[in-house]
Design a protein around this motif. Structure first.
Motif, PDB file in Angstrom:
ATOM      1  N   GLY A  61       4.022 -10.009   2.345  1.00 14.77           N
ATOM      2  CA  GLY A  61       4.886 -10.953   1.651  1.00 14.77           C
ATOM      3  C   GLY A  61       4.716 -12.345   2.227  1.00 14.77           C
ATOM      4  N   SER A  62       5.740 -13.174   2.028  1.00 17.90           N
ATOM      5  CA  SER A  62       5.671 -14.551   2.522  1.00 17.90           C
ATOM      6  C   SER A  62       5.753 -14.623   4.038  1.00 17.90           C
ATOM      7  N   GLU A  63       6.394 -13.634   4.673  1.00 10.65           N
ATOM      8  CA  GLU A  63       6.503 -13.645   6.130  1.00 10.65           C
ATOM      9  C   GLU A  63       5.333 -12.968   6.830  1.00 10.65           C
ATOM     10  N   GLY A  64       4.362 -12.502   6.058  1.00 13.47           N
ATOM     11  CA  GLY A  64       3.166 -11.900   6.633  1.00 13.47           C
ATOM     12  C   GLY A  64       3.081 -10.423   6.324  1.00 13.47           C
ATOM     13  N   LEU A  65       2.205  -9.739   7.019  1.00 10.02           N
ATOM     14  CA  LEU A  65       1.952  -8.319   6.790  1.00 10.02           C
ATOM     15  C   LEU A  65       2.857  -7.487   7.685  1.00 10.02           C
ATOM     16  N   LYS A  66       3.538  -6.527   7.087  1.00 11.73           N
ATOM     17  CA  LYS A  66       4.403  -5.623   7.843  1.00 11.73           C
ATOM     18  C   LYS A  66       3.822  -4.218   7.732  1.00 11.73           C
ATOM     19  N   LEU A  67       3.425  -3.642   8.860  1.00 12.45           N
ATOM     20  CA  LEU A  67       2.844  -2.308   8.889  1.00 12.45           C
ATOM     21  C   LEU A  67       3.897  -1.306   9.318  1.00 12.45           C
ATOM     22  N   GLY A  68       3.863  -0.142   8.724  1.00 13.41           N
ATOM     23  CA  GLY A  68       4.794   0.915   9.093  1.00 13.41           C
ATOM     24  C   GLY A  68       4.160   1.876  10.066  1.00 13.41           C
ATOM     25  N   SER A  69       5.015   2.662  10.712  1.00 13.59           N
ATOM     26  CA  SER A  69       4.478   3.677  11.606  1.00 13.59           C
ATOM     27  C   SER A  69       5.233   4.982  11.388  1.00 13.59           C
ATOM     28  N   PRO A  70       4.921   5.821  10.451  1.00 14.06           N
ATOM     29  CA  PRO A  70       3.839   5.701   9.482  1.00 14.06           C
ATOM     30  C   PRO A  70       4.225   4.929   8.222  1.00 14.06           C
ATOM     31  N   THR A  71       5.538   4.812   7.911  1.00 12.82           N
ATOM     32  CA  THR A  71       5.935   4.086   6.703  1.00 12.82           C
ATOM     33  C   THR A  71       6.869   2.937   7.070  1.00 12.82           C
ATOM     34  N   VAL A  72       6.977   1.986   6.173  1.00 16.83           N
ATOM     35  CA  VAL A  72       7.877   0.853   6.356  1.00 16.83           C
ATOM     36  C   VAL A  72       9.279   1.301   5.956  1.00 16.83           C
ATOM     37  N   ASP A  73      10.249   1.119   6.856  1.00 17.38           N
ATOM     38  CA  ASP A  73      11.620   1.557   6.585  1.00 17.38           C
ATOM     39  C   ASP A  73      12.264   0.704   5.494  1.00 17.38           C
ATOM     40  N   GLY A  74      12.861   1.382   4.494  1.00 19.40           N
ATOM     41  CA  GLY A  74      13.595   0.692   3.442  1.00 19.40           C
ATOM     42  C   GLY A  74      12.744   0.064   2.360  1.00 19.40           C
ATOM     43  N   ILE A 124       0.873  -1.173   0.000  1.00 17.81           N
ATOM     44  CA  ILE A 124       0.000   0.000   0.000  1.00 17.81           C
ATOM     45  C   ILE A 124       0.908   1.219   0.000  1.00 17.81           C
ATOM     46  N   VAL A 125       0.814   2.033  -1.070  1.00 15.29           N
ATOM     47  CA  VAL A 125       1.683   3.196  -1.233  1.00 15.29           C
ATOM     48  C   VAL A 125       0.845   4.467  -1.248  1.00 15.29           C
ATOM     49  N   VAL A 126       1.499   5.580  -0.913  1.00 19.06           N
ATOM     50  CA  VAL A 126       0.855   6.894  -0.922  1.00 19.06           C
ATOM     51  C   VAL A 126       1.465   7.708  -2.050  1.00 19.06           C
ATOM     52  N   ASP A 127       0.598   8.318  -2.870  1.00 16.05           N
ATOM     53  CA  ASP A 127       1.062   9.217  -3.917  1.00 16.05           C
ATOM     54  C   ASP A 127       0.005  10.284  -4.140  1.00 16.05           C
ATOM     55  N   GLY A 128       0.390  11.532  -3.989  1.00 13.27           N
ATOM     56  CA  GLY A 128      -0.526  12.635  -4.231  1.00 13.27           C
ATOM     57  C   GLY A 128      -1.699  12.665  -3.268  1.00 13.27           C
ATOM     58  N   GLY A 129      -1.517  12.227  -2.039  1.00 14.45           N
ATOM     59  CA  GLY A 129      -2.591  12.242  -1.048  1.00 14.45           C
ATOM     60  C   GLY A 129      -3.550  11.078  -1.180  1.00 14.45           C
ATOM     61  N   ARG A 130      -3.288  10.152  -2.092  1.00 12.29           N
ATOM     62  CA  ARG A 130      -4.147   8.977  -2.270  1.00 12.29           C
ATOM     63  C   ARG A 130      -3.352   7.721  -1.946  1.00 12.29           C
ATOM     64  N   GLN A 131      -4.063   6.708  -1.496  1.00 16.47           N
ATOM     65  CA  GLN A 131      -3.430   5.431  -1.183  1.00 16.47           C
ATOM     66  C   GLN A 131      -3.822   4.409  -2.238  1.00 16.47           C
ATOM     67  N   PHE A 168       8.228   4.839  -5.638  1.00 16.09           N
ATOM     68  CA  PHE A 168       7.382   5.256  -4.531  1.00 16.09           C
ATOM     69  C   PHE A 168       8.073   4.808  -3.243  1.00 16.09           C
ATOM     70  N   ASP A 169       8.440   5.770  -2.393  1.00 19.60           N
ATOM     71  CA  ASP A 169       9.136   5.410  -1.163  1.00 19.60           C
ATOM     72  C   ASP A 169       8.250   5.516   0.073  1.00 19.60           C
ATOM     73  N   LYS A 170       7.045   6.040  -0.076  1.00 17.98           N
ATOM     74  CA  LYS A 170       6.104   6.089   1.049  1.00 17.98           C
ATOM     75  C   LYS A 170       5.240   4.832   1.003  1.00 17.98           C
ATOM     76  N   VAL A 171       5.727   3.772   1.614  1.00 19.59           N
ATOM     77  CA  VAL A 171       5.020   2.489   1.644  1.00 19.59           C
ATOM     78  C   VAL A 171       4.424   2.321   3.041  1.00 19.59           C
ATOM     79  N   LEU A 172       3.106   2.254   3.129  1.00 24.13           N
ATOM     80  CA  LEU A 172       2.429   2.145   4.426  1.00 24.13           C
ATOM     81  C   LEU A 172       2.379   0.719   4.938  1.00 24.13           C
ATOM     82  N   ALA A 173       2.209  -0.239   4.048  1.00 27.25           N
ATOM     83  CA  ALA A 173       2.112  -1.649   4.443  1.00 27.25           C
ATOM     84  C   ALA A 173       2.738  -2.500   3.354  1.00 27.25           C
ATOM     85  N   LEU A 174       3.276  -3.635   3.777  1.00 22.97           N
ATOM     86  CA  LEU A 174       3.955  -4.539   2.868  1.00 22.97           C
ATOM     87  C   LEU A 174       3.572  -5.962   3.235  1.00 22.97           C
TER      88      LEU A 174
END
Length: 103
Positions: free
Chosen positions: A43-56, A4-11, A35-41
């Motif tokens: 994958g195979s290891e499950g859901l990774k949520l950022g606070s507010p974005t996922v680092d890296g 889930i990425v953010v661009d232009g105020g939209r997700q 796109f470097d503003k990733v809110l959630a990712l």
């Protein structure tokens, strides 16, 4: 795998190979957008949520080209004044194809 990425105020929920319409950018066909503003990712290891974005985490996309949205009509009307106006608008978007999601 999705992100889930953010661009232009939209997700946007994006997956590799997916085509997405984002706000217009004057870029040539084949150009690359990151796109470097990733809110959630997810994958195979499950859901990774950022606070507010996922680092890296980044999402890379390539530009397909500009695309016009459907036409909307705006009507203005003043009663008993014999005054009417009808105009239209077509928003331009940039269509991109998601290439890869990096964590």
């Amino acid at each position: 795998m999705y992100a889930i990425v953010v661009d232009g105020g939209r997700q946007y929920r994006v997956e590799p190979g997916m085509e997405v319409d984002i706000d217009f950018r004057d870029l040539s066909q084949g150009a690359e957008i990151t796109f470097d503003k990733v809110l959630a990712l997810s994958g195979s290891e499950g859901l990774k949520l950022g606070s507010p974005t996922v680092d890296g985490a980044t999402v890379t996309a390539s530009v397909i080209g500009p695309k016009k949205d459907k036409k909307i009509f705006i009507q203005k009307f003043r009663r008993r004044k014999h005054s009417k106006r009808r105009t239209g608008h077509r928003q331009i978007h940039t269509r991109v194809k998601i290439e890869k999601i990096g964590a």
